[in-house]
Design a protein around this motif. Structure first.
Motif, short mmCIF file in Angstrom:
data_model
loop_
_atom_site.label_atom_id
_atom_site.label_comp_id
_atom_site.label_asym_id
_atom_site.label_seq_id
_atom_site.Cartn_x
_atom_site.Cartn_y
_atom_site.Cartn_z
N ALA A 224 7.03 4.28 -10.72
CA ALA A 224 7.78 4.10 -9.42
C ALA A 224 9.30 3.64 -9.24
N ARG A 225 10.46 4.34 -8.57
CA ARG A 225 11.90 4.03 -8.57
C ARG A 225 11.50 3.58 -6.85
N LEU A 226 12.65 3.16 -6.74
CA LEU A 226 13.04 2.39 -5.47
C LEU A 226 14.71 2.46 -5.23
N THR A 227 15.28 3.18 -4.38
CA THR A 227 16.84 3.58 -4.53
C THR A 227 17.41 2.08 -3.26
N LEU B 267 16.16 1.47 11.33
CA LEU B 267 14.62 1.73 10.19
C LEU B 267 15.85 2.36 9.58
N THR B 268 16.29 1.26 8.60
CA THR B 268 16.30 1.14 6.92
C THR B 268 16.09 1.71 6.03
N LEU B 269 16.37 2.64 5.41
CA LEU B 269 15.94 3.20 3.74
C LEU B 269 16.58 3.73 2.92
N PRO B 270 15.99 3.15 1.91
CA PRO B 270 14.62 2.40 1.39
C PRO B 270 14.75 0.69 2.58
N HIS B 271 13.92 -0.03 2.71
CA HIS B 271 14.69 -1.26 2.84
C HIS B 271 16.09 -2.13 2.18
N PRO B 272 16.46 -3.15 3.30
CA PRO B 272 17.78 -2.77 2.69
C PRO B 272 17.63 -4.38 1.61
N ARG B 273 16.39 -5.09 0.88
CA ARG B 273 16.27 -6.43 0.75
C ARG B 273 15.50 -5.93 -0.44
N ILE C 194 0.68 -1.13 -0.49
CA ILE C 194 0.06 0.22 0.30
C ILE C 194 0.86 1.73 0.05
N GLU C 195 0.21 1.88 -1.14
CA GLU C 195 1.05 3.40 -0.58
C GLU C 195 0.25 4.71 -0.10
N VAL C 196 0.57 4.74 0.96
CA VAL C 196 0.20 5.90 2.21
C VAL C 196 0.38 7.39 2.05
N TYR D 255 10.09 5.43 1.93
CA TYR D 255 9.61 6.76 2.42
C TYR D 255 9.81 8.56 1.25
N ASP D 256 9.65 8.50 0.54
CA ASP D 256 9.58 9.51 -0.42
C ASP D 256 11.09 10.34 -0.36
N GLY D 257 11.94 8.50 -0.62
CA GLY D 257 13.69 8.63 -0.73
C GLY D 257 14.26 8.47 -0.13
N VAL D 258 14.00 9.09 0.90
CA VAL D 258 14.81 9.26 2.48
C VAL D 258 15.81 7.91 1.94
N ILE D 259 17.13 8.23 2.72
CA ILE D 259 17.80 6.99 2.63
C ILE D 259 18.13 7.39 4.13
N SER D 260 18.23 6.27 4.91
CA SER D 260 18.44 5.95 6.55
C SER D 260 19.26 4.79 6.53
N GLU D 261 20.89 5.15 7.60
CA GLU D 261 21.28 3.79 7.78
C GLU D 261 20.89 3.19 8.94
#
Length: 135
Positions: free
Chosen positions: A79-82, A55-61, A3-5, A45-51
């Motif tokens: 849609a695009r995924l980093t 909460l690793t973003l985007p989801h690492p797998r 889902i997209e929220v 989460y809107d393209g946020v990068i987090s290590e």
């Protein structure tokens, strides 16, 4: 399911809400990466990068999971995924997330198509091996 929220919650607040929904439905974390009765992840989460290990973003797998990519591509073909290419794990810790080497925004539909083709190749290979069915 995917889902997209749209939300005013921050990424960590959204993760906390997802965890609360899992808990309300009696989700138990018995085995890391084991079978689950319910699993709600924040994939992007809107393209946020987090290590951050919390909460690793985007989801690492996410890029490895057809059950994420296929419905996401159906919902939003643009849609695009980093995708993060990572170093090999050192093996020192089971929950290690290796350091990122490079990142690239990739079309989710292309990722899904690549996974689907790889799955089809694996299925064809197993059929050619003529492995007997399990009783």
């Amino acid at each position: 399911a995917v889902i997209e929220v749209a939300t005013n919650l921050g990424a960590y607040e959204l993760l906390k809400l997802c965890n609360a929904v899992e808990a309300a439905h009696h989700r138990e974390r018995l085995v890391r990466w084991g079978p689950r009765t319910l699993d709600i992840d924040v994939i992007d989460y809107d393209g946020v990068i987090s290590e951050d290990p919390v909460l690793t973003l985007p989801h690492p797998r996410a890029q490895e999971r057809a059950f994420v990519l296929v419905p996401w591509a159906q919902m939003d073909p643009q849609a695009r995924l980093t995708v993060t290419q990572r170093a090999e794990p050192s093996g020192e810790r089971v929950d290690e997330v290796p350091a990122p080497l490079s990142r690239e925004a990739v079309n989710v539909a292309e990722l899904a198509r690549t996974l689907f083709e790889a799955d089809e190749d694996a299925i064809s290979y197993m059929r050619e091996m003529k492995v007997p069915d399990q009783p």
